[in-house]
Motif scaffolding. Structure first.
Motif, PDB file in Angstrom:
ATOM      1  N   ASP A 260      -1.511 -50.407 -46.941  1.00 26.58           N
ATOM      2  CA  ASP A 260      -2.899 -50.085 -46.597  1.00 26.58           C
ATOM      3  C   ASP A 260      -3.122 -50.194 -45.091  1.00 26.58           C
ATOM      4  OD1 ASP A 260      -3.538 -49.610 -49.210  1.00 26.58           O
ATOM      5  OD2 ASP A 260      -4.406 -51.600 -49.565  1.00 26.58           O
ATOM      6  N   ARG A 263      -1.682 -47.150 -43.441  1.00 28.17           N
ATOM      7  CA  ARG A 263      -2.551 -46.003 -43.680  1.00 28.17           C
ATOM      8  C   ARG A 263      -3.800 -46.083 -42.807  1.00 28.17           C
ATOM      9  NH1 ARG A 263      -0.627 -46.328 -49.121  1.00 28.17           N
ATOM     10  NH2 ARG A 263      -2.205 -47.897 -49.640  1.00 28.17           N
ATOM     11  N   TYR A 264      -4.289 -47.298 -42.620  1.00 26.88           N
ATOM     12  CA  TYR A 264      -5.463 -47.500 -41.764  1.00 26.88           C
ATOM     13  C   TYR A 264      -5.159 -47.045 -40.338  1.00 26.88           C
ATOM     14  CZ  TYR A 264      -9.496 -49.997 -39.767  1.00 26.88           C
ATOM     15  OH  TYR A 264     -10.659 -50.318 -39.127  1.00 26.88           O
ATOM     16  N   ALA A 266      -2.858 -44.856 -39.455  1.00 24.43           N
ATOM     17  CA  ALA A 266      -2.640 -43.407 -39.451  1.00 24.43           C
ATOM     18  C   ALA A 266      -3.941 -42.635 -39.442  1.00 24.43           C
ATOM     19  CB  ALA A 266      -1.800 -43.011 -40.664  1.00 24.43           C
ATOM     20  N   THR A 267      -4.998 -43.208 -40.025  1.00 24.66           N
ATOM     21  CA  THR A 267      -6.276 -42.488 -40.110  1.00 24.66           C
ATOM     22  C   THR A 267      -7.231 -42.858 -38.980  1.00 24.66           C
ATOM     23  OG1 THR A 267      -7.118 -44.190 -41.629  1.00 24.66           O
ATOM     24  CG2 THR A 267      -6.124 -42.218 -42.603  1.00 24.66           C
ATOM     25  N   HIS A 268      -6.820 -43.746 -38.073  1.00 25.84           N
ATOM     26  CA  HIS A 268      -7.643 -44.111 -36.917  1.00 25.84           C
ATOM     27  C   HIS A 268      -6.859 -43.758 -35.655  1.00 25.84           C
ATOM     28  CE1 HIS A 268      -9.668 -46.324 -40.087  1.00 25.84           C
ATOM     29  NE2 HIS A 268     -10.699 -46.525 -39.278  1.00 25.84           N
ATOM     30  N   ARG A 269      -7.181 -42.617 -35.076  1.00 24.16           N
ATOM     31  CA  ARG A 269      -6.374 -42.082 -33.974  1.00 24.16           C
ATOM     32  C   ARG A 269      -6.302 -43.030 -32.783  1.00 24.16           C
ATOM     33  NH1 ARG A 269      -8.239 -36.222 -32.412  1.00 24.16           N
ATOM     34  NH2 ARG A 269     -10.265 -37.262 -32.486  1.00 24.16           N
ATOM     35  N   LEU A 272      -3.724 -45.612 -33.602  1.00 22.89           N
ATOM     36  CA  LEU A 272      -2.411 -44.981 -33.643  1.00 22.89           C
ATOM     37  C   LEU A 272      -1.898 -44.694 -32.237  1.00 22.89           C
ATOM     38  CD1 LEU A 272      -0.134 -43.706 -35.328  1.00 22.89           C
ATOM     39  CD2 LEU A 272      -1.446 -41.579 -35.354  1.00 22.89           C
TER      40      LEU A 272
END
Length: 454
Positions: A260, A263-264, A266-269, A272
């Motif tokens: 998780d 994934r967090y 990956a979805t917060h540019r 990242l």
């Protein structure tokens, strides 16, 4: 490495601290703004976070252990080499410590998001202290067992891996958001200072007092630091972790939670990009594996040992200098831009180092790289603290610990391999240019990152 406090003392601290409003289970600091510094004081270290008593205690625990931990970091490979006479065994021991550090940093990040972070710091710091006492005991008894040393090192790194995410994720609960860069600078400066003073002190003490005393000093420092963390306020989750079993019981922390966290990211540019910037800087631009070859050949006229010592000390010295001058940058609001500029500056400085045939120019460029690294660390840390929600901060710090631990080791492999093919200076220069170009490319591709404001 940290340590702890007493419940009554915690309640007293909450009621008497004029600068921190710690309510019963939140430890939320007041967002007070100190009068702006004037004159020369605006350029020196930004010490505003130290006005908050809980952060002051956390910082003091880091201060106490900064040198002691480096004594053990020197003593373990020295003892292994004394027993085996083999540098290969020293390398095997380093790998034995890396694996548990990575695994438990990721798992510890999940736990830090699910339980009181102060409690987790107390438990893990106690574990680190126990391993230090065992290091002392085996050395004092003259057991000369490499297997035992590797087991103790693996255990110690596992405890540290669980401790680090909780410690770093706690900072945002102890200081106001606008002081996060200053808090990061204070923490990083102490750590870098320990990396300079600790090995020098170890080298001076080993011939006089022997290895057991180095372990003992670290163990005593950890016990003192444990008291400092004991005095922190409670730091329970602000948001109850989601997920219950069929019977209504809370789901245990597991590797699904680690996933998780990824994934967090990956979805917060913004998050990242902050990790990618660090990976680019460390993997392509950390040439320490080539220092021995450069000292033996390129800088041999200055003395191989002297040159090698300067090369290894230059980046930490630059980082400490940057930390002492943190007033020049810690109040900046555009954190993404600061990270971008700092990583590009790191790449340019490493390029300059690769082009330098003169030792003193090489040291100067490495020191400039150290300053850039401090600025990058400060604002990457601030982004992790501010851009992530509290229920994810532990996992973000766990990933950060893995990146910090694994990046330089990948860099050693890459630079050692490429340096043997095209030469050390060419490898360093190419790596520095790659860092600068890649970072500029990321900033151009994702404008939101360089525009990110805390």
């Amino acid at each position: 490495m940290d340590a702890g406090g007493h419940t009554t003392a915690v309640e007293t601290a909450r009621n008497t601290d004029d600068n921190t409003a710690n309510t019963a289970n939140t430890a939320t600091p007041e967002d007070t703004t100190a009068p702006p510094k004037t004159g020369w004081r605006r350029w020196v270290m930004d010490t505003r976070p130290l006005r908050h008593r809980p952060f002051r205690r956390l910082w003091s625990s880091t201060t106490v252990t900064a040198v002691g931990s480096q004594l053990t970091a020197v003593a373990v490979p020295k003892q292994i080499y004394d027993i085996t006479g083999s540098s290969a065994w020293v390398g095997y021991a380093s790998f034995a410590g890396l694996l548990p550090l990575v695994v438990f940093a990721l798992w510890g990040g999940v736990i830090a998001d699910r339980m009181d972070r102060r409690t987790l710091m107390l438990l893990t710091n106690a574990g680190i202290a126990v391993t230090s006492v065992l290091f002392w005991a085996q050395s004092f008894a003259g057991l000369d067992s490499v297997a035992l040393l590797m087991v103790l090192l693996a255990a110690q790194q596992g405890f540290f891996g669980m401790n680090s995410p909780a410690r770093q994720a706690s900072i945002a609960r102890l200081v106001p958001a606008h002081e996060l860069p200053a808090a990061g600078a204070l923490q990083s400066t102490v750590a870098q200072t320990g990396m300079i003073v600790g090995p020098l002190l170890a080298g001076a003490l080993i011939p006089v007092l022997g290895l057991p005393v180095l372990y003992l000093i670290d163990a005593i420092a950890l016990c003192v630091a444990l008291w400092a963390v004991w005095l922190l306020p409670a730091l329970p989750p602000l948001i109850e972790p989601a997920g219950e079993g069929a019977d209504g019981s809370r789901r245990r922390a597991g590797w699904r939670d680690v996933a998780d966290g990824f994934r967090y990211i990956a979805t917060h540019r913004i998050l990242l990009l902050s990790f990618l910037a660090d990976i680019i800087a460390m993997v392509f631009g950390m040439p320490r594996a080539l220092f021995p070859q450069l000292a033996a050949h390129t800088y041999a006229p200055w003395g191989e040992g002297f040159a090698l010592g300067l090369l290894f000390a230059a980046i930490p010295l630059g980082a400490v200098t940057g930390g002492l001058m943190s007033g020049t940058f810690s109040r900046a609001r555009r954190h993404g831009l600061m990270v971008t500029v700092a990583v590009v500056a790191w790449g340019v400085a490493i390029t300059g180092f690769g082009l330098s045939a003169n030792l003193w120019w090489a040291v100067a460029f490495l020191a400039l790289a150290g300053v850039a690294d401090m600025v990058s660390m400060v604002f990457r840390g601030a982004i992790l603290q501010s851009a992530a929600t509290d229920d994810m901060r532990g996992r973000m710090q766990g990933v950060f610990t893995v990146v910090v631990a694994g990046g330089p080791r990948l860099a050693d492999l890459l630079h050692g391999t490429v340096g043997s093919l095209i030469g050390p200076r060419a490898a360093v220069t190419a790596g520095g240019l790659l860092v600068a170009v890649s970072t500029l490319g990321l900033a151009a591709a994702v404008p939101a990152f360089r525009r990110y404001t805390a």
